[in-house]
Scaffold this motif. Structure first.
Motif, PDB file in Angstrom:
ATOM      1  N   SER A   5       0.751  -1.158   0.075  1.00 41.68           N
ATOM      2  CA  SER A   5       0.018   0.094  -0.097  1.00 41.68           C
ATOM      3  C   SER A   5       0.776   1.299  -0.171  1.00 41.68           C
ATOM      4  O   SER A   5       0.504   2.343  -0.424  1.00 41.68           O
ATOM      5  CB  SER A   5      -0.903   0.176   1.042  1.00 41.68           C
ATOM      6  OG  SER A   5      -1.776  -1.131   1.225  1.00 41.68           O
ATOM      7  N   ALA A  64      -4.032  -1.976  -1.438  1.00 43.09           N
ATOM      8  CA  ALA A  64      -5.111  -1.889  -0.539  1.00 43.09           C
ATOM      9  C   ALA A  64      -6.069  -2.908  -1.084  1.00 43.09           C
ATOM     10  O   ALA A  64      -6.933  -3.850  -0.382  1.00 43.09           O
ATOM     11  CB  ALA A  64      -5.811  -0.817  -0.318  1.00 43.09           C
ATOM     12  N   ASP A  98     -12.243  -2.317   7.832  1.00 43.68           N
ATOM     13  CA  ASP A  98     -11.076  -1.534   7.366  1.00 43.68           C
ATOM     14  C   ASP A  98     -10.543  -0.557   8.335  1.00 43.68           C
ATOM     15  O   ASP A  98     -11.311   0.235   8.736  1.00 43.68           O
ATOM     16  CB  ASP A  98     -11.432  -0.779   5.983  1.00 43.68           C
ATOM     17  CG  ASP A  98     -11.666  -1.766   4.913  1.00 43.68           C
ATOM     18  OD1 ASP A  98     -10.968  -2.509   4.560  1.00 43.68           O
ATOM     19  OD2 ASP A  98     -12.935  -1.747   4.513  1.00 43.68           O
ATOM     20  N   PHE A 147      -7.398   2.037   8.928  1.00 43.95           N
ATOM     21  CA  PHE A 147      -6.089   2.469   8.393  1.00 43.95           C
ATOM     22  C   PHE A 147      -5.402   3.394   9.351  1.00 43.95           C
ATOM     23  O   PHE A 147      -5.986   4.058  10.006  1.00 43.95           O
ATOM     24  CB  PHE A 147      -6.399   3.620   7.105  1.00 43.95           C
ATOM     25  CG  PHE A 147      -7.346   2.523   6.104  1.00 43.95           C
ATOM     26  CD1 PHE A 147      -7.210   1.424   5.934  1.00 43.95           C
ATOM     27  CD2 PHE A 147      -8.398   3.394   5.503  1.00 43.95           C
ATOM     28  CE1 PHE A 147      -7.963   0.693   5.004  1.00 43.95           C
ATOM     29  CE2 PHE A 147      -9.335   2.812   4.759  1.00 43.95           C
ATOM     30  CZ  PHE A 147      -9.060   1.503   4.219  1.00 43.95           C
ATOM     31  N   VAL A 202      -5.829   4.191  -0.991  1.00 42.51           N
ATOM     32  CA  VAL A 202      -6.186   3.167  -0.259  1.00 42.51           C
ATOM     33  C   VAL A 202      -7.558   3.003  -0.137  1.00 42.51           C
ATOM     34  O   VAL A 202      -8.205   1.942  -0.340  1.00 42.51           O
ATOM     35  CB  VAL A 202      -5.163   3.042   1.148  1.00 42.51           C
ATOM     36  CG1 VAL A 202      -6.001   2.283   2.185  1.00 42.51           C
ATOM     37  CG2 VAL A 202      -4.119   2.857   1.110  1.00 42.51           C
ATOM     38  N   VAL A 219      -2.411  -0.919   6.694  1.00 44.94           N
ATOM     39  CA  VAL A 219      -3.768  -1.066   6.057  1.00 44.94           C
ATOM     40  C   VAL A 219      -4.186  -2.305   6.660  1.00 44.94           C
ATOM     41  O   VAL A 219      -3.591  -3.657   6.134  1.00 44.94           O
ATOM     42  CB  VAL A 219      -3.496  -1.062   4.483  1.00 44.94           C
ATOM     43  CG1 VAL A 219      -4.897  -1.448   4.046  1.00 44.94           C
ATOM     44  CG2 VAL A 219      -3.214   0.331   3.953  1.00 44.94           C
TER      45      VAL A 219
END
Lengths: 1006, 273
Positions: free
Chosen positions: A328, A336, A361, A363, A388, A420
């Motif tokens: 990523s 991603a 998800d 991040f 991403v 990520v």
């Protein structure tokens, strides 16, 4: 007809009510100083077609396939793509971007598929491009900055087109240089230590000296040599195939060497000197295995691709979270996307195959508004964020899996490597129609090994070993890939049907290490496997044996099928248009044998492959860091009220709605508590609740906790806080505390002491402390970890400067919900409802969002005492609250986390379109250490703000009696948040202006 | 009388087949998940089913325009089967990506001759991005659409990036409007029924800035219905975005199921005729 190149280009028609939205979106990412010089911007998509294809056919294709007759115009001679758009003057400059050869081009693959429908007899190759057409007001436009934002040179090529003779300036059809097949090499390991290390480093093997020596000594063994002679393998030395296979299997990424290491631990604070034989066994496996004696719902923990729990009598759930950090950083979009579709495959590869039903998800990025110096070779955090986000959006949405929960954390130290985290929940029937338990793999020697899904290419070579190294300017582009969600979706549909027909005996995904890992791991179950690399379908010819074996080309599963089921399995694959190729079979001869075109190119004993890697011996030493103390300003109503506005607009706290709304969070029709709640569907939900069986009210809760800030004081506190946050969030929606399971996901900077890492002992000590917290808190919460992951090299060295991430644990939780119609959300519900604060508030300001805000302003430091957790006390309160929820006494519940009580109250008001009047005098009077800053912005753990209707409040109070509870106020019609200490107003803010501050920071550039 | 059977298409990136099946089952139908290729290759016949549903998803990744590739596959391989299906008076629904497929096949808004000529399109939202949000739609009481009979308004989620309904011939719009084919429109939930109008409402009341606020259309017969929002995603009361604020009197099947029940009832009526 001979082979020729034809170019179809398509551009949106511009007229009243029709716009070029792509151009608008692109304009937003162009730096303002350049944008000011552009008078008009248009875009077009291009398809370069190679094959025996006439212009008439191209024109037909342009009409029925490539362009929309209503909204688009097309050309078939490249004119539009080069800047000659109908009805306007030719562009001043056109920037055309296309993929480099060998990079996954999803649009082109779709086009090839579409051409097959229209021209079934043709074999045509397609490459896609996109052109940005610019009309300029001034000529001196900084083209290099412009092309930089429009493409990623690692994956894409670009042409700047202007002036006359534009056709000649168009990008050529990308074609790979013919790769010459290199036959397997023998690697001489009978060399001195420094040459051994050269072999490891030059080959990107990421093996240390002890490991290289273990391999060396295996090949010096007499019985090894004898058995190799019978296979016609070089007796004294490994082939490159074998060495690569070992390097993949023994990589930090695949075998978690640091978590298995023997650690000599010193604590300079307490004088402790101790030896830890594997953090994983000591602190993660042991609590789970003790808890498994008390509960009957842990079906499969740690050993499979995800952990499995018995959710109901008929269905089990599984969950896995992964990281995709290095890819990523290099290509945010592709990295991603492969992260999310990759973890989906972990679910498909669990037991005999599970169906992914929810994604999460989380991040960690550098600050989006970062304006400091950026080391060469790194993308700006906002570009990483955008890329991403787009990758996860494509990956999740196109796969039809809802993204139900997540978080985004910002800190400057994530500029070097973003984190990520992609998680997926899956569901399986407990029993298949043939009676087998779905979580148990059942391979037998003789079963055929199929590779299913995508083909193998030179992309993705060395991903596992690469991620076990730090990021440098030389990081290979082959480690970056773009995912293909549709190929994977087709495969997923097919695999699940095969499972239900009882065709699958064993399944796992091809992720890190490719076939070497997937077949190598499954071979352990039967005691051997033999594969023939010549049968593996390739994207391009000429790959050498080791490349085929370790390539991490995406969208592939490895499946074991009984011989008698092979026909049915292949028929199913054909129906779904999925490649499924038998590449070998399981054996019981104790070896993983690799043949290529009939010749043996490698053979490794299963036990050496999986047990031969020597245990690392590491040293850790804990020296508590010394931070400057927090410098709190003198509190006044104005300062406190302004502080709330400022904290709400800080990226960590601010609304992520603009971003999260572009994830599909309700496909499958099961999302009961969504990422957004409240009157206007824009207030934050605490945890996701899903009801995966249509019509049934039994549900599952999914939540996350992550608080990397606290690591700056102590990774123990950071870990405890992350786990409590996940639990607290789940409690807020009404999780059944009898069935909660966790996933630990560590992202650490390199914790091995070396010249490059002079503070390795401290970083390892942080890991030790983190693991100890994990054990303590999980035991207290009776929260078994069922799966986990660690990524231990989150450092970047760029321009000689090392940037390490703060030690970061993501704790994900999955739990049962007994009756989703009793779910509770964070928004206040009715004017007049009574507001309670549950849990104890201490003067805990250090390492909070407030402390960082003050420090960033140049006022003081973050302090030395992170918020402390009392899990036993918390759990008792959580249980009482849960009971009150079961009796439907609780109208709203929201957890106090980043920014403390005042942020929590503001968010509950956002969901109600109302306000709150709150008196904190009782809380303040009970604790002499507590001041205005502490009660408003402190982050004491284990606290939840709830609201209860006046008629239910007596019963509610009875139910929480004996726990820390405070009646602090009422929900008001007036849109104001007023917090007082008896007669003294501490804070007063208008809800609308708070909401504007909260929504304005991360609004995607609007 | 047996429950009508619904062929719910699957494969190639269609991804809403589970909830579409659930919605039809709650409406009293029997559902069958049918891979597109099963029909293309002749293992299954469309005419063996009473209702056809093309669910939402990302068929072929929506590359080359949403719904185009699946639309082509159906048009070139199954055009005749689809025509006989419609000519035999059986209902067809396309939701989200399925709607896009029907528009690009030329079946919607369509013409009485079933010529399969594309006359409208669903293009990128003016916001330029995919969004998941809840909207309110109003259904035209005077429409021939058999799917929307008796329904005034529904709250439903939209989940798309390409849902802006446009055409290149404004006269066609008037014609469709006159025939009641522009059956579903975005409306302000605060407004009094009926409120649907042709003046484009502000974002996000109209999530995509569709011409005349169009959320769904039917063909001249009213049998073929396409809709961008997802009624099937609201099959149960607990799936609304704010049910915890306004709990239903009783939890269970949601009002959005009325759409599917209409088709089931229509099929049953037809059977008894």
């Amino acid at each position: 007809m001979s082979e020729r190149i034809l170019r179809v280009d398509v551009t949106p028609v511009i007229k009243s009510g029709m716009i070029d939205t792509r151009a608008r979106s692109v304009a937003k990412i162009i730096p303002v100083r350049i944008r000011k010089k552009i008078s008009n911007l248009r875009t077009s998509l291009g398809y370069t077609i190679k094959g025996d294809f006439s212009e008439e056919q191209a024109e037909h294709a342009a009409k029925v396939l490539f362009s929309d007759p209503i909204t688009e115009q097309s050309s078939t001679n490249g004119s539009i793509g080069s800047g000659l758009l109908p009805g306007v003057e030719e562009s001043d400059i056109t920037i055309q971007v296309g993929y480099k050869a060998g990079v996954t081009d999803n649009k082109a693959m779709a086009a090839e598929d579409g051409l097959k429908t229209v021209f079934p007899d043709k074999h045509l190759k397609v490459a896609s491009t996109v052109s940005y057409h610019l009309w300029l007001m001034e000529e001196d436009v900084d083209l290099s900055s412009l092309t930089e934002v429009l493409h990623n040179p690692m994956l894409e090529q670009v042409s700047i087109i202007s002036g006359k003779n534009r056709a000649a300036q168009l990008l050529q059809f990308p074609s790979l240089d013919e790769q010459r097949y290199i036959p397997p090499n023998t690697v001489n390991l009978d060399v001195d230590d420094s040459t051994l290390m050269d072999i490891s480093e030059n080959g990107l093997l990421a093996l240390n000296l002890e490991e290289m020596k273990a391999i060396q000594s295996y090949y010096r063994n007499k019985s090894t040599q004898t058995s190799r002679e019978t296979l016609n393998l070089p007796p004294h030395s490994p082939t490159d195939v074998e060495l690569e296979c070992l390097a993949q299997t023994w990589s930090e990424h695949c075998s978690h060497k640091i978590f298995s290491a023997k650690i000599e631990h010193i604590d300079t604070e307490t004088g402790e000197k101790s030896t830890i034989d594997s953090l994983f066994k000591t602190h993660i496996v042991s609590p789970t295995s003790d808890i498994s004696n008390d509960v009957d719902w842990l079906l499969s923990v740690f050993h499979d691709n995800s952990g499995v729990i018995a959710w109901t009598d008929d269905w089990s759930l599984c969950m896995k979270a992964e990281t995709h950090n290095s890819p990523s950083a290099l290509d945010p979009y592709g990295g991603a996307m492969t992260g999310i579709v990759g973890v989906n495959r972990d679910i498909m590869g669990t037991g005999l195959g599970a169906r992914p039903i929810a994604n999460t998800d989380v991040f960690c990025f550098g600050p989006p508004g970062y304006s400091g110096p950026l080391p060469k070779g790194l993308f700006h955090p906002s570009r990483i964020f955008t890329g991403v986000h787009a990758g996860v959006r494509s990956g999740g949405n196109e796969s039809g899996i809802p993204t139900v929960n997540g978080a985004i954390v910002f800190d400057e130290r994530y500029i070097g490597k973003p984190l990520v985290y992609c998680g997926t929940v899956g569901i399986m029937p407990r029993y298949l129609p043939d009676g087998r338990e779905s979580h148990v793999k059942t391979p037998s020697p003789g079963d055929l090994i199929y590779m299913v899904g995508g083909r193998v290419g030179s992309d993705g070579i060395h991903g596992a070993t690469f991620s076990s190294l730090e990021l440098t300017e030389q990081s290979p582009s082959s480690a970056v890939q773009i995912g293909d969600p549709i190929t994977q979706k087709k495969m997923m549909d097919m695999i699940l049907e095969a499972r239900d027909q009882g065709l699958i005996q064993v399944i796992t995904d091809n992720g890190a290490g490719g076939l070497s890992s997937s077949v190598g791991e499954m071979a352990e179950l039967t005691g051997g496997a033999t594969i023939e690399l010549g049968r593996v379908p390739l994207k391009q010819q000429g790959l050498s044996s080791w490349e085929i074996l370790v390539s991490e080309s995406q969208e592939r599963m490895t499946v074991g099928i009984r011989k008698e089921d092979a026909r049915d399995f292949e028929k199913l694959a054909d129906l779904h248009e999925v490649d499924a190729t038998p590449i070998g079979k399981f054996t019981k001869n104790g070896h993983f044998q690799i043949n290529h075109n009939g010749e043996c190119v490698g053979s490794l004993p299963i036990d050496f492959l999986h047990e031969g890697c020597p245990q690392l011996e590491l040293h850790s030493e804990w020296v508590p860091p010394v931070q400057s103390e927090v410098a709190l300003p003198r509190p006044s109503k104005d300062i406190l009220s302004e502080t709330l506005v400022e904290i709400l607009s800080r990226p960590n706290v601010a609304s992520k709605e603009w971003w999260v709304r572009s994830y599909d969070h309700e496909v499958i029709g099961q999302t009961v508590v969504k990422p957004f709640v409240g009157e206007n569907h824009d207030a934050p939900g605490d945890a996701a609740v899903i009801a995966p069986i249509p019509g049934s009210t039994i549900g599952a809760v999914i939540s996350n906790g992550i608080v990397p800030r606290y690591s700056d004081i102590d990774a123990y506190s950071m870990t405890a806080a992350a786990i409590d946050e996940a639990v607290r969030n789940a409690v807020c929606v009404g999780v059944d505390l009898e069935m909660i399971a966790g996933l630990d996901n560590f992202c650490w900077p390199d914790p091995i002491q070396s010249e490059k890492t002079p503070d390795g002992k401290q970083k390892l000590a942080q890991l030790v402390r983190s693991n100890r917290a994990l054990e303590d808190v999980c035991r207290a919460y009776r929260l078994p970890c069922i799966s986990g992951k660690d990524s231990m090299k989150n450092d970047a060295v760029i321009d000689g400067r090392k940037i390490s991430v703060p030690p970061t644990l993501l704790f994900s939780l999955i739990g049962r919900h007994r009756d989703i119609t009793k779910s509770v959300t964070s928004d206040f519900k009715s004017d007049g409802d009574i507001i309670y604060l549950l849990g104890l508030t201490e003067q805990e300001i250090d390492a909070t969002e407030l402390a960082y805000m003050l420090m960033e302003r140049g006022e003081g430091g973050i302090g030395n005492s992170a918020p402390k957790l009392d899990p036993v006390r918390n759990m008792e309160m959580y249980r009482a609250l849960t009971k009150a929820m079961e009796r439907k006494l609780v109208r709203s519940a929201h957890d106090c986390s980043d920014g403390g009580l005042s942020v929590c109250l503001a968010e509950s008001c956002f969901g109600h379109d109302g306000g709150a009047h709150v008196d904190v005098s009782q809380v303040l009077s009970e604790n002499d250490n507590l001041n205005e800053w502490g009660i408003l912005f402190g982050e004491s753990l284990g606290r939840i703000v709830v609201s209860v209707s006046p008629q239910n409040s007596p019963e509610f109070e009875k139910m929480v009696e004996g726990h820390a509870w405070y009646k602090i106020g009422t929900v008001t019609h007036e849109k104001k948040l007023v917090i007082v200490d008896e007669k003294r107003t501490l804070l007063e803010s208008d809800i609308e202006s708070l909401k504007i501050a909260w929504k304005g920071t991360l609004d995607g550039g609007h | 009388m047996s429950a009508p059977s619904v062929a719910v298409l699957s494969g190639f990136g269609i991804n809403c087949e589970y909830e579409t099946m659930a919605a039809f089952e709650f409406a009293g139908a029997e559902t069958f998940k049918i891979h597109v290729n099963s029909i293309v290759r002749g293992h299954e016949k469309l005419l063996d089913y009473d209702i056809l549903a093309i669910p939402g998803g990302f068929s072929f990744g929506d590359h080359l325009g949403s719904g185009r590739l699946l639309g082509n596959r159906l048009r070139f391989s199954l055009g005749d089967q689809v025509k006989s299906f419609v000519n035999s008076g059986r209902p067809v629904i396309g939701i989200c990506n399925g709607f896009q497929v029907l528009v690009k096949m030329g079946l919607l808004p369509g013409d009485s001759g079933l010529t399969m000529t594309q006359t409208a399109s669903l293009t990128t939202n003016d916001s330029g991005k995919y969004e998941d949000r809840w909207v309110t739609i109003e259904l035209d009481a005077n429409s021939p659409c058999i799917w929307t009979r008796g329904i005034q308004r529904l709250r439903v989620p939209v989940r798309h990036g390409e849902g802006k309904f446009v055409t290149n011939d404004v006269n066609l719009m008037d014609k469709w409007e006159g025939r009641g084919q522009l059956v579903a429109r975005y409306v302000d939930p605060e407004s009094q029924y009926p409120a649907s109008s042709s003046d484009v409402l502000p974002y996000p009341t109209s999530p995509n800035q569709s011409w005349r606020n169009i959320a769904g259309v039917c063909d001249p017969t009213g049998l073929i219905f396409g809709i961008m929002p997802h009624p099937e995603a609201f099959h149960s009361t607990w799936l609304s975005p704010d049910w915890t604020r306004k709990p239903p009197k009783k939890h269970g099947i949601s009002p959005a199921i009325a759409i599917f029940r209409n088709a089931v009832e229509y099929s049953l009526e037809k059977e008894t005729e």
